[in-house]
Design a protein around this motif. Structure first.
Motif, PDB file in Angstrom:
ATOM      1  N   LYS A   5       0.835  -1.193   0.000  1.00  0.00           N
ATOM      2  CA  LYS A   5       0.000   0.000   0.000  1.00  0.00           C
ATOM      3  C   LYS A   5       0.876   1.251   0.000  1.00  0.00           C
ATOM      4  CE  LYS A   5      -3.913   1.847   2.525  1.00  0.00           C
ATOM      5  NZ  LYS A   5      -4.653   1.781   3.757  1.00  0.00           N
ATOM      6  N   GLU A  13       1.678  12.696  -0.309  1.00  0.00           N
ATOM      7  CA  GLU A  13       1.024  12.261   0.931  1.00  0.00           C
ATOM      8  C   GLU A  13       2.055  11.916   1.987  1.00  0.00           C
ATOM      9  OE1 GLU A  13      -2.096   9.444   0.624  1.00  0.00           O
ATOM     10  OE2 GLU A  13      -3.026  10.472  -1.056  1.00  0.00           O
ATOM     11  N   GLY A  17       2.570  13.579   5.679  1.00  0.00           N
ATOM     12  CA  GLY A  17       2.650  12.784   6.897  1.00  0.00           C
ATOM     13  C   GLY A  17       3.920  13.074   7.686  1.00  0.00           C
ATOM     14  N   VAL A  21       4.432  14.781  11.460  1.00  0.00           N
ATOM     15  CA  VAL A  21       5.197  14.144  12.539  1.00  0.00           C
ATOM     16  C   VAL A  21       6.188  15.139  13.140  1.00  0.00           C
ATOM     17  CG1 VAL A  21       6.995  12.424  12.999  1.00  0.00           C
ATOM     18  CG2 VAL A  21       4.944  11.770  11.738  1.00  0.00           C
ATOM     19  N   ALA A  37       7.524   6.919  13.838  1.00  0.00           N
ATOM     20  CA  ALA A  37       6.286   7.624  14.186  1.00  0.00           C
ATOM     21  C   ALA A  37       5.221   7.499  13.104  1.00  0.00           C
ATOM     22  CB  ALA A  37       6.596   9.095  14.446  1.00  0.00           C
ATOM     23  N   LEU A  38       5.627   7.131  11.894  1.00  0.00           N
ATOM     24  CA  LEU A  38       4.648   7.036  10.808  1.00  0.00           C
ATOM     25  C   LEU A  38       3.890   5.718  10.906  1.00  0.00           C
ATOM     26  CD1 LEU A  38       6.724   8.527   7.870  1.00  0.00           C
ATOM     27  CD2 LEU A  38       4.597   9.446   8.780  1.00  0.00           C
ATOM     28  N   PRO A  39       2.579   5.764  10.728  1.00  0.00           N
ATOM     29  CA  PRO A  39       1.783   4.570  10.972  1.00  0.00           C
ATOM     30  C   PRO A  39       1.927   3.486   9.901  1.00  0.00           C
ATOM     31  CG  PRO A  39       0.385   6.372  10.250  1.00  0.00           C
ATOM     32  CD  PRO A  39       1.761   6.937  10.411  1.00  0.00           C
ATOM     33  N   HIS A  40       2.310   3.848   8.686  1.00  0.00           N
ATOM     34  CA  HIS A  40       2.252   2.826   7.627  1.00  0.00           C
ATOM     35  C   HIS A  40       3.621   2.288   7.243  1.00  0.00           C
ATOM     36  CE1 HIS A  40       2.892   6.572   5.544  1.00  0.00           C
ATOM     37  NE2 HIS A  40       1.760   6.995   6.046  1.00  0.00           N
TER      38      HIS A  40
ATOM     39  N   ALA B 159      -0.354   9.692  15.287  1.00  0.00           N
ATOM     40  CA  ALA B 159      -0.018   9.607  13.862  1.00  0.00           C
ATOM     41  C   ALA B 159      -1.109   8.895  13.052  1.00  0.00           C
ATOM     42  CB  ALA B 159       1.316   8.904  13.689  1.00  0.00           C
ATOM     43  N   ARG B 162      -4.074  11.100  12.627  1.00  0.00           N
ATOM     44  CA  ARG B 162      -3.821  12.166  11.637  1.00  0.00           C
ATOM     45  C   ARG B 162      -4.028  11.649  10.222  1.00  0.00           C
ATOM     46  NH1 ARG B 162       0.593  13.610  15.062  1.00  0.00           N
ATOM     47  NH2 ARG B 162       2.067  12.503  13.727  1.00  0.00           N
ATOM     48  N   GLU B 163      -3.673  10.388   9.990  1.00  0.00           N
ATOM     49  CA  GLU B 163      -3.897   9.810   8.658  1.00  0.00           C
ATOM     50  C   GLU B 163      -5.388   9.819   8.328  1.00  0.00           C
ATOM     51  OE1 GLU B 163      -1.597   8.743   6.352  1.00  0.00           O
ATOM     52  OE2 GLU B 163      -0.180   9.689   7.718  1.00  0.00           O
ATOM     53  N   PHE B 166      -6.280  13.402   7.362  1.00  0.00           N
ATOM     54  CA  PHE B 166      -5.822  13.719   5.999  1.00  0.00           C
ATOM     55  C   PHE B 166      -6.724  13.047   4.970  1.00  0.00           C
ATOM     56  CE2 PHE B 166      -1.177  14.042   7.668  1.00  0.00           C
ATOM     57  CZ  PHE B 166      -1.463  15.298   8.165  1.00  0.00           C
ATOM     58  N   ARG B 170      -8.925  14.955   2.227  1.00  0.00           N
ATOM     59  CA  ARG B 170      -8.625  14.698   0.812  1.00  0.00           C
ATOM     60  C   ARG B 170      -9.867  14.219   0.087  1.00  0.00           C
ATOM     61  NH1 ARG B 170      -3.119  12.129   2.634  1.00  0.00           N
ATOM     62  NH2 ARG B 170      -1.873  14.021   2.569  1.00  0.00           N
TER      63      ARG B 170
END
Lengths: 123, 310
Positions: A5, A13, A17, A21, A37-40, B159, B162-163, B166, B170
């Motif tokens: 993904k 994007e 993100g 952060v 810290a990023l979720p993906h 985090a 926040r996604e 967004f 969007r």
């Protein structure tokens, strides 16, 4: 590790993100910390590239830390102007009609309801 | 038959109840379309009817009748009250026009201010961060669309949440929801009964963006939590302001959160389009009555002009 993904995720994007952060942190962050810290779970190299791009654009500043850099968000110099624009926006309650806001205002009952929903959710 | 022109003024009165149910029961995307199209049709019908009332009233005044080259008096079912009702209609049109202009000016100013604000900073993707102690976030329409979020809002959410935010904003930009919101605003100023319809349209747009966000992050509960926490954060910041009157029913935010928590839309939606059909029928009736009424009025005017026999 990069999931499928994430590879489809547009660069813009990811920039958004990453910048969020940096702002949320309040202290300078290394690429590893941003990645965590990023979720993906994007690839470290992707995060590093993104941070470098934000730095090139002048949106993020950086300072030496160990062998790499730690990044922090850059406040725009005339920050007061932004604040003034924002309060001007705030004055026009009508703007929520075209500017779709994330959340509308809450009545006291709404607040209680929301807290109940969140509590029920956590149990 | 000219009495048909009164129907478009009365039909919007049943719209609020139908709109609320449509927004609640129909899936968000079809609800948004049905509600917006119905609101525009009802608003158009009511405006035309008011215009026709003004016109008939004017043609009853000898000076205007001669200007319109009428050789016979114009016949209407409401002859006795034609002039007062024309005056009332003119008044309503003036009030509607004034509030609409005021709202349009405000919104244009708000949009311009928001765009200036967003343009001042280089964009990180489509994100524009405003350093402000007030938690706030909104979609800024344009090409490209932007997501504006304050630092206070960023810090109120984690985090993953926040996604959600967004993805939600969007979705507003992707589906061009500002056109629907502008149409809703326009309709609300054409007939007072269409104001609740405007609220239903706003709700449907938010629900659609919520569902899009839930699909993007793949987690309905996370989406619900993000919305609830963002709402509570903005609410806490505003606590210094005078408290609003407690609403008898839950406001839009708790309903959005509850809708996400109750899981994906069940199959019962196959039954509920009846409500939407009823609303669509109402709007169609308004358009039909307006068209027939106008055709009839046109005929009466031609008769009065002596161009055709009765």
């Amino acid at each position: 590790m990069t999931n499928a993904k994430d590879e489809r995720r547009p660069a813009g994007e990811l920039e958004a993100g990453v910048l969020a952060v940096l702002w949320a942190a309040g202290t300078p962050l290394t690429p590893a910390e941003v990645q965590a810290a990023l979720p993906h779970d994007p690839a470290r190299t992707t995060v590093t590239t993104t941070l470098a791009r934000l730095h090139d654009k002048g949106i993020a500043g950086r300072r030496r830390q160990g062998r790499g850099y730690a990044y922090f968000p850059v406040q725009d110099a005339p920050g007061l102007t932004a604040l003034r624009m924002h309060s001007e926006l705030e004055r026009d309650a009508d703007r929520e009609t075209v500017l779709a806001r994330f959340v509308a205002h809450l009545s006291p009952d709404d607040e209680r309801l929301l807290r109940d929903l969140l509590d029920a959710e956590e149990q | 038959m000219t009495a048909l022109l009164l129907l478009p003024l009365l039909l919007p009165l049943v719209a609020p109840a139908l709109a609320r149910r449509t927004a609640r029961r129909l899936a968000p995307a079809p609800a948004l379309w049905v509600l917006t199209l119905a609101a525009l049709a009802l608003a158009g019908g009511s405006l035309t009817a008011l215009g026709a009332l003004v016109l008939t009233g004017l043609l009853k005044v000898p000076a205007f009748a001669s200007l319109g080259e009428l050789v016979h008096p114009l016949r209407t079912p409401w002859d006795a009250v034609a002039v007062p009702s024309a005056a009332a209609a003119a008044g309503l049109l003036a009030v509607g026009g004034w509030t609409l202009t005021r709202s349009a000016v405000r919104q244009a100013r708000g949009l311009r201010a928001a765009h200036t604000e967003a343009a001042r900073r280089p964009a990180a993707g489509d994100l524009c961060i405003v350093d402000s102690p007030r938690p706030d976030a909104y979609a800024l329409p344009g090409r490209p669309g932007r997501v504006v979020i304050t630092t206070a809002m960023i810090r109120s959410l984690d985090a993953a949440e926040r996604e959600v935010l967004f993805a939600h904003e969007r979705a507003h930009n992707t589906y061009r929801h500002h056109y629907f919101l502008a149409a809703a605003e326009l309709a609300a100023h054409c007939h007072p009964a269409l104001r609740p319809v405007r609220d239903a349209i706003r709700y449907a747009a938010e629900r659609m963006a919520d569902e899009a966000a839930a699909a993007t992050v793949g987690d309905r509960r996370l989406t619900a939590r993000a919305i609830a926490r963002a709402a509570l954060a903005s609410s806490a910041h505003r606590s210094g302001r005078p408290a609003v009157v407690p609403a008898a029913t839950a406001g839009p935010v708790p309903r959005r959160v509850a809708a996400l928590l109750t899981g994906p839309p069940p199959r019962r939606h196959r039954v509920t389009p009846w409500i939407a059909l009823l609303l669509a029928a109402c709007a169609t009736a308004s358009v039909g009555a307006t068209a027939t009424g106008m055709a009839d009025l046109h005929h009466e005017v031609e008769v009065a002009q002596g161009e055709i026999a009765r």
